[in-house]
Design a protein around this motif. Sequence first.
Motif, PDB file in Angstrom:
ATOM      1  N   MET A   1      -6.423  -3.869  29.404  1.00 13.96           N
ATOM      2  CA  MET A   1      -5.296  -3.240  30.077  1.00 13.96           C
ATOM      3  C   MET A   1      -4.099  -4.191  30.128  1.00 13.96           C
ATOM      4  N   ALA A   2      -2.913  -3.586  30.230  1.00 12.09           N
ATOM      5  CA  ALA A   2      -1.695  -4.400  30.246  1.00 12.09           C
ATOM      6  C   ALA A   2      -1.635  -5.263  31.494  1.00 12.09           C
ATOM      7  N   THR A   3      -1.126  -6.476  31.327  1.00 11.63           N
ATOM      8  CA  THR A   3      -1.041  -7.383  32.466  1.00 11.63           C
ATOM      9  C   THR A   3       0.397  -7.805  32.768  1.00 11.63           C
ATOM     10  N   THR A   4       1.362  -7.423  31.904  1.00 18.04           N
ATOM     11  CA  THR A   4       2.755  -7.784  32.145  1.00 18.04           C
ATOM     12  C   THR A   4       3.269  -7.033  33.369  1.00 18.04           C
ATOM     13  N   THR A   5       3.835  -7.767  34.292  1.00 19.00           N
ATOM     14  CA  THR A   5       4.299  -7.136  35.529  1.00 19.00           C
ATOM     15  C   THR A   5       5.654  -7.692  35.924  1.00 19.00           C
ATOM     16  N   PRO A   6       6.458  -6.884  36.619  1.00 19.87           N
ATOM     17  CA  PRO A   6       7.687  -7.432  37.188  1.00 19.87           C
ATOM     18  C   PRO A   6       7.331  -8.457  38.258  1.00 19.87           C
ATOM     19  N   THR A   7       8.225  -9.364  38.533  1.00 19.95           N
ATOM     20  CA  THR A   7       7.956 -10.429  39.510  1.00 19.95           C
ATOM     21  C   THR A   7       8.554 -10.144  40.883  1.00 19.95           C
ATOM     22  N   VAL A  40      -3.918  -2.314  41.182  1.00 18.00           N
ATOM     23  CA  VAL A  40      -3.072  -1.549  40.275  1.00 18.00           C
ATOM     24  C   VAL A  40      -1.621  -1.695  40.707  1.00 18.00           C
ATOM     25  N   LEU A  41      -0.738  -1.903  39.747  1.00 20.07           N
ATOM     26  CA  LEU A  41       0.698  -1.933  40.013  1.00 20.07           C
ATOM     27  C   LEU A  41       1.271  -0.551  39.735  1.00 20.07           C
ATOM     28  N   ILE A  42       1.998  -0.016  40.712  1.00 18.68           N
ATOM     29  CA  ILE A  42       2.543   1.335  40.617  1.00 18.68           C
ATOM     30  C   ILE A  42       4.061   1.284  40.661  1.00 18.68           C
ATOM     31  N   LYS A  43       4.685   1.905  39.696  1.00 21.33           N
ATOM     32  CA  LYS A  43       6.132   2.119  39.736  1.00 21.33           C
ATOM     33  C   LYS A  43       6.369   3.410  40.509  1.00 21.33           C
ATOM     34  N   VAL A  79       1.089   4.317  37.152  1.00 18.73           N
ATOM     35  CA  VAL A  79       0.425   3.041  36.907  1.00 18.73           C
ATOM     36  C   VAL A  79       1.101   2.345  35.723  1.00 18.73           C
ATOM     37  N   VAL A  80       1.619   1.131  35.959  1.00 24.10           N
ATOM     38  CA  VAL A  80       2.275   0.373  34.883  1.00 24.10           C
ATOM     39  C   VAL A  80       1.514  -0.895  34.524  1.00 24.10           C
ATOM     40  N   ALA A  81       0.580  -1.298  35.365  1.00 24.26           N
ATOM     41  CA  ALA A  81      -0.266  -2.453  35.048  1.00 24.26           C
ATOM     42  C   ALA A  81      -1.520  -2.379  35.917  1.00 24.26           C
ATOM     43  N   ALA A  82      -2.599  -2.951  35.422  1.00 22.37           N
ATOM     44  CA  ALA A  82      -3.860  -2.894  36.162  1.00 22.37           C
ATOM     45  C   ALA A  82      -4.671  -4.155  35.926  1.00 22.37           C
ATOM     46  N   GLY A  83      -5.455  -4.520  36.932  1.00 20.52           N
ATOM     47  CA  GLY A  83      -6.312  -5.692  36.820  1.00 20.52           C
ATOM     48  C   GLY A  83      -7.412  -5.500  35.787  1.00 20.52           C
ATOM     49  N   PHE A  89      -8.558   3.991  36.720  1.00 24.08           N
ATOM     50  CA  PHE A  89      -7.217   4.394  36.307  1.00 24.08           C
ATOM     51  C   PHE A  89      -6.811   3.692  35.020  1.00 24.08           C
ATOM     52  N   ALA A  90      -5.837   4.327  34.340  1.00 17.59           N
ATOM     53  CA  ALA A  90      -5.291   3.761  33.104  1.00 17.59           C
ATOM     54  C   ALA A  90      -3.777   3.748  33.190  1.00 17.59           C
ATOM     55  N   ILE A  91      -3.144   2.952  32.336  1.00 17.22           N
ATOM     56  CA  ILE A  91      -1.691   2.898  32.303  1.00 17.22           C
ATOM     57  C   ILE A  91      -1.144   4.305  32.046  1.00 17.22           C
ATOM     58  N   GLY A  92      -0.151   4.690  32.832  1.00 13.69           N
ATOM     59  CA  GLY A  92       0.453   6.008  32.686  1.00 13.69           C
ATOM     60  C   GLY A  92      -0.059   7.048  33.651  1.00 13.69           C
ATOM     61  N   ASP A  93      -1.201   6.804  34.304  1.00 13.13           N
ATOM     62  CA  ASP A  93      -1.715   7.764  35.287  1.00 13.13           C
ATOM     63  C   ASP A  93      -0.739   7.908  36.446  1.00 13.13           C
ATOM     64  N   ARG A  94      -0.594   9.148  36.942  1.00 10.79           N
ATOM     65  CA  ARG A  94       0.221   9.378  38.140  1.00 10.79           C
ATOM     66  C   ARG A  94      -0.692   9.330  39.351  1.00 10.79           C
ATOM     67  N   VAL A  95      -0.349   8.473  40.301  1.00 15.13           N
ATOM     68  CA  VAL A  95      -1.252   8.199  41.414  1.00 15.13           C
ATOM     69  C   VAL A  95      -0.488   8.090  42.728  1.00 15.13           C
TER      70      VAL A  95
END
Length: 348
Positions: A1-7, A40-43, A79-83, A89-95
């Motif tokens: 899974m993607a790990t790039t995240t805003p700071t 999970v990081l959520i936008k 979901v834009v990033a996940a541990g 959950f996967a990237i792109g899921d609406r949560v």
Amino acid sequence: MATTTPTTRRAFRRTDDYTPGTPKVKLVEEKLSALGLTSVLIKVHAISLNYRDANIAHGGNPWPVLPNGILCNDAAGEVVAAGEKVKRFAIGDRVAPIIDTQFISGRELGRSWLAADEDGVMADYVIFDEEVLVKLPSYLDCISAATIPCAGVTAWSALKGMSIGQTVLIQGTGGVSVFALKLARAAGLRVILTSSSDEKLQRMKEKYSNPPLLTVNYAKRPDWHEEVLQLTDGVGVDIVVENGGTPSLVQSMKCTRRGGIVSQVGYLGKQDPKDLAELVPVIIDRRVVLRGINGGSRYDTEDFCAALSATRIQLDDLIDSVFPFEKAEEAIEYLWQGRQVGKLVLRL
């Protein structure tokens, strides 16, 4: 899974200044915490406000709150990033996060409410453990879906046990009340709606005209429970969605049928224990089941989302107004003044 995240993120934190006329929230930019293995990081795309948020911002919450915390417990995002160990959950899921992060199955003993015991969701990014998140119905846009976790699940929980042909008394025209009205009508219940405003009642009668909506103005008739009894041929309603608290609870019980249910979902009235002098004799005489509704568990939220997905009930007519994220202060004041009929949502 993607790990790039805003700071960093933008968030509205409470000022905790309860002086009338002063700002209740302040926009800040702050560092995001590290993403955990199961988090999970959520936008965030939309945030729904509840009366509770305005009450907390004005110092009226009856339970302790985190100093200068972030408001709101209703949001919809992506979901834009996940541990590395996230499985649900996967990237792109609406949560959306559940509103009580310790209330998963319904058997937990503790509680931890967003925007009170911990920070809420009035931010452009939020991080939560996957165990406290639910997938949102895919047919709804984020504005509508943001109303689900608190107002929607509270209404869903308050109406448990209902069946076609029963009558429900719903107090007020706020978010939970309008949600309950919509769900009740979809389930084949007859609705009696109360308000202190003829204008609001008329708006609701026009909006929900088929079948006709029964209404009662409790400000014009102090013994409003008698009018409710008249509307039910003296029997009383099967379920009450009780929003007032001590000023209205006993009257709600008096117009509930014997063996009926009163779901206590709020405390909008001025609370005074003296109003409960008749509580014990009335609850015994009418055999009323009084149940406290504190939102719902993650399982309740998932059940509700499944029901929505199966029926594809549209929720856009629940929305009173949509404010841009930057206008959070105005939205809180709008809510505090009680100007809304339905839900207020912030759009990001």
